[in-house]
Design an enzyme around this catalytic site. Sequence first.
Site, PDB file in Angstrom:
ATOM      1  N   CYS A  49       0.835  -1.205   0.000  1.00  0.00           N
ATOM      2  CA  CYS A  49       0.000   0.000   0.000  1.00  0.00           C
ATOM      3  C   CYS A  49       0.867   1.251   0.000  1.00  0.00           C
ATOM      4  O   CYS A  49       0.552   2.239  -0.654  1.00  0.00           O
ATOM      5  CB  CYS A  49      -0.912   0.041   1.216  1.00  0.00           C
ATOM      6  SG  CYS A  49      -1.960  -1.401   1.346  1.00  0.00           S
ATOM      7  N   SER A  50       1.962   1.205   0.738  1.00  0.00           N
ATOM      8  CA  SER A  50       2.828   2.380   0.799  1.00  0.00           C
ATOM      9  C   SER A  50       3.391   2.699  -0.574  1.00  0.00           C
ATOM     10  O   SER A  50       3.398   3.852  -0.997  1.00  0.00           O
ATOM     11  CB  SER A  50       3.987   2.151   1.770  1.00  0.00           C
ATOM     12  OG  SER A  50       3.489   1.883   3.051  1.00  0.00           O
TER      13      SER A  50
END
Lengths: 177, 154
Positions: free
Chosen positions: B44-45
């Site tokens: 996600c980052s």
Amino acid sequence: MSQLHPAVNSKDYIQGNHSASLELVEYGDYQCPYCGRAYPIIKKIQQKLGDDLKFVFRNFPLSDMHPDAFNAAIAAEAAAMQNKFWEMHDIIFENQQELDGESLFVYADSIGLDVERFKKDIQNDALVAKVEQDFESGVRSGVNGTPSFYINGEKYNGDWEEHAFTEYLKSQLEVIK
Amino acid sequence: MLAPGTQAPEFELHSTPDQKLKLNDLRGKKIVLAFYPADWSPVCSDQMALYNEMHKMFSKHNAQVIGVSVDSKWCHLAFSGDRKFHFPLLADFEPKGAISKLYDVYDEKEGESQRALYVIDENGIIRWSYLSPKGMNPGADGILNALEELDKSK
């Protein structure tokens, strides 16, 4: 599967045999630690595959995460104007911890650039445009992190540790030949 | 997922601890709605960092990217500050996952949003969607193609 767009062309920096059957393109960020780890791996793969491989590096600086990445990319582009793109690419990856402006001038000097000209060239807006174009082409090609690799135009999502990557490239060579 | 051509369901969620964002507030802009499983997780980052770097490209298409996960507004604040994000992260926190369910992208087993993308046009109509396989960062080529198609069809 994501495809490289645009294909390798005259604006790219190509290392190795230009008519090699394997074409490896990396989208990389000079300040990204994973790209730093990939750097010596690519060198070894180039040695092993010799004339069967050409290698292309395109810029994909993630500037919010890596504040020096964009300037480092500009420095390599400016070095290219004195035909020393790869020398700058290499020295940057070999000194990834220190990419502030002052250090980049030191590297420019140590690879034998005309530093006065280099200082002028890094102000050139065309270089900013080139780095941004690389970034855009990366997004369009489906880059989802750095480094992202493309083999003969197709995105490679596999393992890029030395052994696995070399074996995969060799297997592709078998298919082509 | 909701089919292209459907009206994007309205919502109002916290974008910061003291501000809420309504989908309707953004009428007149294209919206890239990016549901994702969790703040801080590696995939996600990377995905959010990529969208963050694309602000110039999105604004060229009059598009605004918005992230949505079940993390709380305080968690979003810390994550967003740490990664220097320039776009809002919405907290689908209470009732948990309600908006993700409304958009048919809730993973009941994990209790998280799935990694899913919607492109919504200026009139609030869904024009494109994509559900990413687990653990795969979808990049942004699909989003970019969808935005270009929308601009072309005008």
